[in-house]
Write a protein that holds these residues in place. Structure first.
Motif, PDB file in Angstrom:
ATOM      1  N   THR A 274       0.069   0.444  -4.103  1.00  0.00           N
ATOM      2  CA  THR A 274      -1.370   0.436  -4.341  1.00  0.00           C
ATOM      3  C   THR A 274      -2.060   1.547  -3.575  1.00  0.00           C
ATOM      4  OG1 THR A 274      -1.769  -1.123  -2.535  1.00  0.00           O
ATOM      5  CG2 THR A 274      -1.380  -2.065  -4.717  1.00  0.00           C
ATOM      6  N   ASP A 275      -3.180   1.964  -4.111  1.00  0.00           N
ATOM      7  CA  ASP A 275      -4.039   2.955  -3.483  1.00  0.00           C
ATOM      8  C   ASP A 275      -5.457   2.397  -3.547  1.00  0.00           C
ATOM      9  OD1 ASP A 275      -4.933   5.331  -2.348  1.00  0.00           O
ATOM     10  OD2 ASP A 275      -4.969   6.412  -4.255  1.00  0.00           O
ATOM     11  N   HIS A 276      -6.019   2.145  -2.395  1.00  0.00           N
ATOM     12  CA  HIS A 276      -7.356   1.534  -2.307  1.00  0.00           C
ATOM     13  C   HIS A 276      -7.419   0.216  -3.077  1.00  0.00           C
ATOM     14  CE1 HIS A 276      -8.867   5.074  -0.280  1.00  0.00           C
ATOM     15  NE2 HIS A 276      -8.325   5.825  -1.227  1.00  0.00           N
ATOM     16  N   GLY A 277      -6.343  -0.555  -2.974  1.00  0.00           N
ATOM     17  CA  GLY A 277      -6.304  -1.880  -3.583  1.00  0.00           C
ATOM     18  C   GLY A 277      -5.973  -1.913  -5.056  1.00  0.00           C
ATOM     19  N   LYS A 278      -5.778  -0.763  -5.692  1.00  0.00           N
ATOM     20  CA  LYS A 278      -5.452  -0.711  -7.123  1.00  0.00           C
ATOM     21  C   LYS A 278      -4.000  -0.286  -7.298  1.00  0.00           C
ATOM     22  CE  LYS A 278     -10.072   0.366  -8.748  1.00  0.00           C
ATOM     23  NZ  LYS A 278     -10.866   1.251  -9.587  1.00  0.00           N
TER      24      LYS A 278
ATOM     25  N   ARG B  25      -1.096   1.677  -8.524  1.00  0.00           N
ATOM     26  CA  ARG B  25      -1.002   3.053  -9.015  1.00  0.00           C
ATOM     27  C   ARG B  25       0.405   3.438  -9.451  1.00  0.00           C
ATOM     28  NH1 ARG B  25      -6.215   4.375  -9.926  1.00  0.00           N
ATOM     29  NH2 ARG B  25      -7.450   4.119  -8.056  1.00  0.00           N
TER      30      ARG B  25
ATOM     31  N   PRO C  86       0.855  -1.186   0.000  1.00  0.00           N
ATOM     32  CA  PRO C  86       0.000   0.000   0.000  1.00  0.00           C
ATOM     33  C   PRO C  86       0.889   1.234   0.000  1.00  0.00           C
ATOM     34  CG  PRO C  86       0.026  -1.003   2.174  1.00  0.00           C
ATOM     35  CD  PRO C  86       0.799  -1.912   1.256  1.00  0.00           C
ATOM     36  N   LYS C  87       0.420   2.322  -0.599  1.00  0.00           N
ATOM     37  CA  LYS C  87       1.278   3.509  -0.680  1.00  0.00           C
ATOM     38  C   LYS C  87       1.651   4.040   0.700  1.00  0.00           C
ATOM     39  CE  LYS C  87      -2.212   7.060  -1.237  1.00  0.00           C
ATOM     40  NZ  LYS C  87      -2.717   8.122  -2.037  1.00  0.00           N
ATOM     41  N   THR C  88       0.877   3.739   1.714  1.00  0.00           N
ATOM     42  CA  THR C  88       1.213   4.170   3.068  1.00  0.00           C
ATOM     43  C   THR C  88       2.484   3.498   3.575  1.00  0.00           C
ATOM     44  OG1 THR C  88      -0.246   2.492   3.992  1.00  0.00           O
ATOM     45  CG2 THR C  88      -1.165   4.706   3.724  1.00  0.00           C
TER      46      THR C  88
END
Length: 85
Positions: free
Chosen positions: A34-38, A40, A11-13
């Motif tokens: 990923t951002d919200h599972g997608k 990116r 995740p981007k976080t």
């Protein structure tokens, strides 16, 4: 040229919470952020990028473990700037 495979998704976080893990994984091969599972973004070494684009035919590049402290600090500063966007 063989197809490029992403080794791992983060995740981007993870850039702020687990930057060492993300960079270590990216040193081994491209990883996706990923951002919200997608998916990116893709993070990879310059050597991997140059090889992918056909800009380098040597097949060799720097590993994170081989970076100087100045290069490592510069990379972390750049990642911090990206995180602030």
């Amino acid at each position: 040229m063989p197809p490029v495979r992403l080794l791992k998704d983060f995740p981007k976080t993870a850039l702020s919470r687990r930057v060492g893990d993300v960079l270590a994984a990216a040193a081994a091969g491209p990883v996706s952020l990923t951002d919200h599972g997608k998916r990116r973004f893709v993070l990879m070494t310059v050597a991997q990028f140059e090889q992918l684009c056909g800009l380098s035919d040597s097949g060799t590049g720097e590993r994170i473990e081989d970076m100087s402290l100045d290069e490592e600090a510069l990379l972390l500063d750049e990642l911090e700037d990206v995180r602030e966007i």
